[in-house]
Design a protein around this motif. Structure first.
Motif, PDB file in Angstrom:
ATOM      1  N   ILE A 140       0.833  -1.212   0.000  1.00 59.68           N
ATOM      2  CA  ILE A 140       0.000   0.000   0.000  1.00 59.68           C
ATOM      3  C   ILE A 140       0.862   1.253   0.000  1.00 59.68           C
ATOM      4  N   LYS A 141       2.089   1.098  -0.435  1.00 64.49           N
ATOM      5  CA  LYS A 141       3.007   2.253  -0.457  1.00 64.49           C
ATOM      6  C   LYS A 141       2.595   3.300  -1.484  1.00 64.49           C
ATOM      7  N   PHE A 142       1.694   2.901  -2.395  1.00 61.73           N
ATOM      8  CA  PHE A 142       1.226   3.842  -3.422  1.00 61.73           C
ATOM      9  C   PHE A 142       0.113   4.747  -2.911  1.00 61.73           C
ATOM     10  N   PHE A 143      -0.381   4.513  -1.702  1.00 59.85           N
ATOM     11  CA  PHE A 143      -1.530   5.270  -1.212  1.00 59.85           C
ATOM     12  C   PHE A 143      -1.248   6.766  -1.239  1.00 59.85           C
ATOM     13  N   LYS A 144      -2.258   7.498  -1.707  1.00 61.35           N
ATOM     14  CA  LYS A 144      -2.219   8.952  -1.731  1.00 61.35           C
ATOM     15  C   LYS A 144      -3.178   9.482  -0.668  1.00 61.35           C
ATOM     16  N   PRO A 145      -3.138  10.771  -0.380  1.00 55.51           N
ATOM     17  CA  PRO A 145      -4.026  11.319   0.658  1.00 55.51           C
ATOM     18  C   PRO A 145      -5.503  11.000   0.441  1.00 55.51           C
ATOM     19  N   TYR A 146      -5.968  10.965  -0.812  1.00 59.42           N
ATOM     20  CA  TYR A 146      -7.386  10.684  -1.008  1.00 59.42           C
ATOM     21  C   TYR A 146      -7.720   9.237  -0.648  1.00 59.42           C
ATOM     22  N   HIS A 147      -6.769   8.300  -0.851  1.00 58.31           N
ATOM     23  CA  HIS A 147      -7.001   6.923  -0.401  1.00 58.31           C
ATOM     24  C   HIS A 147      -7.188   6.892   1.115  1.00 58.31           C
ATOM     25  N   VAL A 148      -6.339   7.619   1.797  1.00 58.48           N
ATOM     26  CA  VAL A 148      -6.364   7.634   3.258  1.00 58.48           C
ATOM     27  C   VAL A 148      -7.672   8.231   3.770  1.00 58.48           C
ATOM     28  N   LEU A 149      -8.103   9.327   3.167  1.00 58.50           N
ATOM     29  CA  LEU A 149      -9.367   9.927   3.583  1.00 58.50           C
ATOM     30  C   LEU A 149     -10.538   8.987   3.312  1.00 58.50           C
ATOM     31  N   TRP A 150     -10.528   8.334   2.178  1.00 57.79           N
ATOM     32  CA  TRP A 150     -11.602   7.386   1.865  1.00 57.79           C
ATOM     33  C   TRP A 150     -11.663   6.261   2.893  1.00 57.79           C
ATOM     34  N   LEU A 151     -10.527   5.682   3.233  1.00 62.22           N
ATOM     35  CA  LEU A 151     -10.554   4.528   4.135  1.00 62.22           C
ATOM     36  C   LEU A 151     -10.978   4.934   5.542  1.00 62.22           C
ATOM     37  N   ILE A 152     -10.612   6.145   5.964  1.00 60.44           N
ATOM     38  CA  ILE A 152     -11.033   6.623   7.280  1.00 60.44           C
ATOM     39  C   ILE A 152     -12.545   6.840   7.305  1.00 60.44           C
ATOM     40  N   ARG A 153     -13.062   7.492   6.261  1.00 53.18           N
ATOM     41  CA  ARG A 153     -14.512   7.722   6.217  1.00 53.18           C
ATOM     42  C   ARG A 153     -15.269   6.407   6.150  1.00 53.18           C
ATOM     43  N   LYS A 154     -14.744   5.465   5.389  1.00 56.48           N
ATOM     44  CA  LYS A 154     -15.387   4.159   5.268  1.00 56.48           C
ATOM     45  C   LYS A 154     -15.536   3.494   6.630  1.00 56.48           C
ATOM     46  N   GLN A 155     -14.541   3.659   7.481  1.00 58.21           N
ATOM     47  CA  GLN A 155     -14.623   3.074   8.821  1.00 58.21           C
ATOM     48  C   GLN A 155     -15.711   3.745   9.643  1.00 58.21           C
ATOM     49  N   PHE A 156     -15.851   5.049   9.526  1.00 62.94           N
ATOM     50  CA  PHE A 156     -16.933   5.739  10.246  1.00 62.94           C
ATOM     51  C   PHE A 156     -18.297   5.194   9.824  1.00 62.94           C
ATOM     52  N   ILE A 157     -18.496   5.075   8.517  1.00 61.48           N
ATOM     53  CA  ILE A 157     -19.786   4.615   8.004  1.00 61.48           C
ATOM     54  C   ILE A 157     -20.043   3.174   8.435  1.00 61.48           C
ATOM     55  N   ARG A 158     -19.012   2.325   8.354  1.00 59.76           N
ATOM     56  CA  ARG A 158     -19.180   0.931   8.755  1.00 59.76           C
ATOM     57  C   ARG A 158     -19.580   0.839  10.229  1.00 59.76           C
ATOM     58  N   THR A 159     -18.898   1.584  11.066  1.00 56.70           N
ATOM     59  CA  THR A 159     -19.181   1.534  12.496  1.00 56.70           C
ATOM     60  C   THR A 159     -20.617   1.952  12.786  1.00 56.70           C
ATOM     61  N   ALA A 160     -21.085   2.999  12.115  1.00 53.69           N
ATOM     62  CA  ALA A 160     -22.434   3.518  12.376  1.00 53.69           C
ATOM     63  C   ALA A 160     -23.528   2.611  11.844  1.00 53.69           C
ATOM     64  N   LEU A 255     -12.884   9.974  -8.409  1.00 55.42           N
ATOM     65  CA  LEU A 255     -14.193   9.428  -8.770  1.00 55.42           C
ATOM     66  C   LEU A 255     -15.100   9.451  -7.557  1.00 55.42           C
ATOM     67  N   GLN A 256     -16.378   9.178  -7.819  1.00 55.33           N
ATOM     68  CA  GLN A 256     -17.371   9.064  -6.753  1.00 55.33           C
ATOM     69  C   GLN A 256     -17.594   7.588  -6.440  1.00 55.33           C
ATOM     70  N   MET A 257     -17.742   7.288  -5.168  1.00 59.85           N
ATOM     71  CA  MET A 257     -18.138   5.943  -4.760  1.00 59.85           C
ATOM     72  C   MET A 257     -19.564   6.005  -4.228  1.00 59.85           C
ATOM     73  N   ALA A 258     -19.995   4.980  -3.517  1.00 61.55           N
ATOM     74  CA  ALA A 258     -21.382   4.941  -3.057  1.00 61.55           C
ATOM     75  C   ALA A 258     -21.708   6.133  -2.167  1.00 61.55           C
ATOM     76  N   ILE A 259     -20.813   6.439  -1.222  1.00 66.63           N
ATOM     77  CA  ILE A 259     -20.976   7.631  -0.390  1.00 66.63           C
ATOM     78  C   ILE A 259     -20.409   8.816  -1.141  1.00 66.63           C
TER      79      ILE A 259
END
Length: 589
Positions: A140-160, A255-259
């Protein structure tokens, strides 16, 4: 000077790469620790040791969750699969059936009255094999800031939406501590990229919000946890912070994802991308497009008999249902079309993969329009008003594709997000009663409704990825009884691919506007929500005497809801009625 200019870009690249290198190391360390505990579990036979090492391994799995579920969804789903037979039906020649080997499988086995040690070790070996593959191959060394923001938000949504419901901790109900673990990891990941913050106050606000969320999660137990306040006071504010952070970091999402990338509230019309569910660009849904689709939807001249339209079975004044158990000439209850755009498959048996496909099927059905798309289109092409309307709305002539697109897009517009529930959780008003809020908490907790009906749509499309709409075998009877029940003869999904263990499986519908869309279930067996709640409280089909169906997906034990808790559940579901349908002439069914 030339040497200086050559070195500068290299230095910048190294600075940008460093957080991703740290992220990689962080993830591999969690994988390795989890693998170590699984190895210990695999090597012991003592029940207390099995429980100890399972809990340790599961904590590490939850630490991995934010990155793993974003980076490798297939392996995450394998490791976190529900303890039920998994069936994948691509076509008649490609049907895969497998038993799960997951953390949920281990949890239900280890914490049962009679743990099967050999089975536990076998499952652990399969988990370890997956973990070792991940350790060797993850990059995952290629991750850019938008990847990081997406994965953090995804965790919030999953938890809720699934985390605090017990969805993946069915026995221990350890969901709140799971959320603490996953949020701590999300904060740790965000801190790796803190050099991106230009606004120091924003960074401090994040730190305080993570701390507040942790304290809120730790202050309660599973059954008493206030999920309404958690979403309203913690998840939605985190979504707002997330958007501010994206702007502060000057992130451009590819791009846009489901959220939606601009979503600031889980329960808002802007939260979910209609384009994502459609699989192609459909927005904006202009007034001209909606008006054209509405006219087609209500035009009974398009059927061969000239007597029926889409609105015959989907009446706009009762949330696009018809109030009947089963329409004349058909075999299943007419579901509400509101919010139907937020799913991946259509019809109760999921035989259509798109709204457009469903519309074609209805047109062709001999018991419905008894027509075909060609004749259907020819009639429309003879109407000057239709010709003008298509030109205005879509800038196109009339053909088979544009006709079904126009009707499908009208159905996609039937998402209102203005119920009493939505307006309260978005903090626009403050009118919910204690009973209604408690009903939501029961829905997501003790009553286990939210393990199949997922927020925010309360249907079977599983967040946070929204890639699959689930089927369930509830053991629905032929009629409303509480004992000696007989399974309804409709075989559901089995009729599509003839997969034996898909008999009596049906799609989980949305509960939005459920107060006015009875009768309920695919066969209209239940006339009232009280009857439906009683069915679930007794333990579904098993609880009312349908014990010969081994693939039922409901837990067999009764829920043991009190009379007040049943009332609270119904009061909550009543708040899901959109303002469009709140008129004095409507009564709760």
């Amino acid at each position: 000077m030339i040497s200086c200019k050559q070195e500068s870009p290299q230095y910048v690249t190294q600075v940008e790469l460093q957080p991703s290198l740290q992220l990689q190391e962080l993830f591999i360390n969690d994988l390795t620790t989890c693998n170590s505990y699984i190895d210990s579990l695999k090597s012991t036979t003592h029940t207390d040791s099995l429980k100890f090492y399972f809990k340790k391994a599961r904590v590490e799995f939850k630490k991995m969750e934010p990155i793993l579920s974003f980076q490798d969804l297939n392996n995450y789903n394998f490791l976190n699969a529900p303890n039920i037979v998994k069936v994948e039906e691509e076509d008649l020649t490609d049907i895969k059936i497998s038993n799960p080997s997951s953390f949920q499988t281990l949890e239900e086995n280890i914490f049962s009255d009679a743990p099967d040690v050999a089975s536990i070790h076998n499952t652990a070996a399969k988990l370890q094999s997956r973990l070792q593959v991940l350790i060797r191959n993850t990059d995952i060394k290629f991750f850019k800031p938008y990847h990081v923001l997406w994965l953090i938000r995804k965790q919030f949504i999953r938890t809720a939406t699934t985390g605090v419901t017990g969805f993946d901790s069915p026995v221990l109900e350890n969901s709140l501590m799971d959320a603490v673990t996953a949020f701590a990891k999300a904060e740790q990941i965000l801190n790796l990229y803190d050099h991106n913050f230009k606004n120091d106050q924003l960074k401090r606000t994040w730190k305080q919000k993570f701390q507040d969320s942790k304290e809120f999660l730790e202050a309660s137990n599973f059954e008493e946890f206030n999920r309404y306040e958690f979403i309203k006071l913690h998840i939605d504010p985190m979504l707002v912070l997330w958007n501010k952070t994206a702007k502060d970091w000057q992130v451009q999402f590819p791009l846009q994802m489901a959220i939606d990338n601009n979503a600031t509230s889980l329960f808002s019309k802007e939260a979910l991308s209609i384009d994502y569910f459609a699989g192609h660009k459909v927005t904006p849904l202009t007034e001209d497009k909606i008006a054209l689709g509405k006219r087609l939807f209500n035009d009974n001249q398009l059927s061969t008999s000239k007597e029926i339209s889409c609105a015959t079975c989907h009446k706009s004044d009762i949330a696009f249902t018809d109030g009947l158990a089963i329409p004349k000439g058909l075999t299943r209850n007419s579901p509400s079309l509101t919010y139907s755009s937020y799913q991946q498959d259509f019809f109760y048996d999921k035989r259509a993969g798109s709204l457009e496909g469903q519309i074609v099927s209805v047109i062709n059905n001999t018991q419905e329009f008894h027509s075909d798309l060609k004749r259907f289109t020819e009639h429309i092409n003879e109407d000057a008003e239709y010709i003008t309307a298509f030109k205005t709305a879509y800038n196109t002539t009339i053909d088979q594709n544009t006709v079904r697109t126009a009707i499908a897009n009208y159905v996609r517009s039937l998402n209102y997000w203005n119920s009493k529930w939505d307006r309260n959780i978005r903090n626009e008003v403050n009118t919910l009663t204690y009973s209604e809020i408690n009903g939501f908490n029961l829905f997501n907790g003790k009553a286990k409704c939210a393990t199949c009906h997922f927020a925010p749509v309360f249907n079977g499309t599983v967040p946070p990825d929204f890639m699959e709409t689930e089927l369930e075998h509830l053991g629905v009877p032929t009629k409303s009884v509480t004992e000696n029940a007989v399974i309804d003869k409709d075989l559901g999904r089995f009729n599509v691919y003839k997969t034996e263990n898909r008999k009596h499986f049906f799609k989980t519908p949305s509960l939005r506007n459920v107060a006015i869309t009875g009768p309920y279930m695919h066969n209209g067996a239940y006339n009232t929500l009280e009857e439906v709640i009683e069915f679930y409280d007794l333990g579904g089909g098993y609880g009312i005497g349908i014990t010969d169906q081994e693939y039922q997906t409901l837990a067999t034990d009764p829920l043991n809801l009190t009379d007040q808790e049943k009332t609270d559940l119904i009061n909550f579901m009543n708040t899901l009625t959109d303002e469009e349908f709140l008129k004095e002439s409507y009564t709760t069914k």
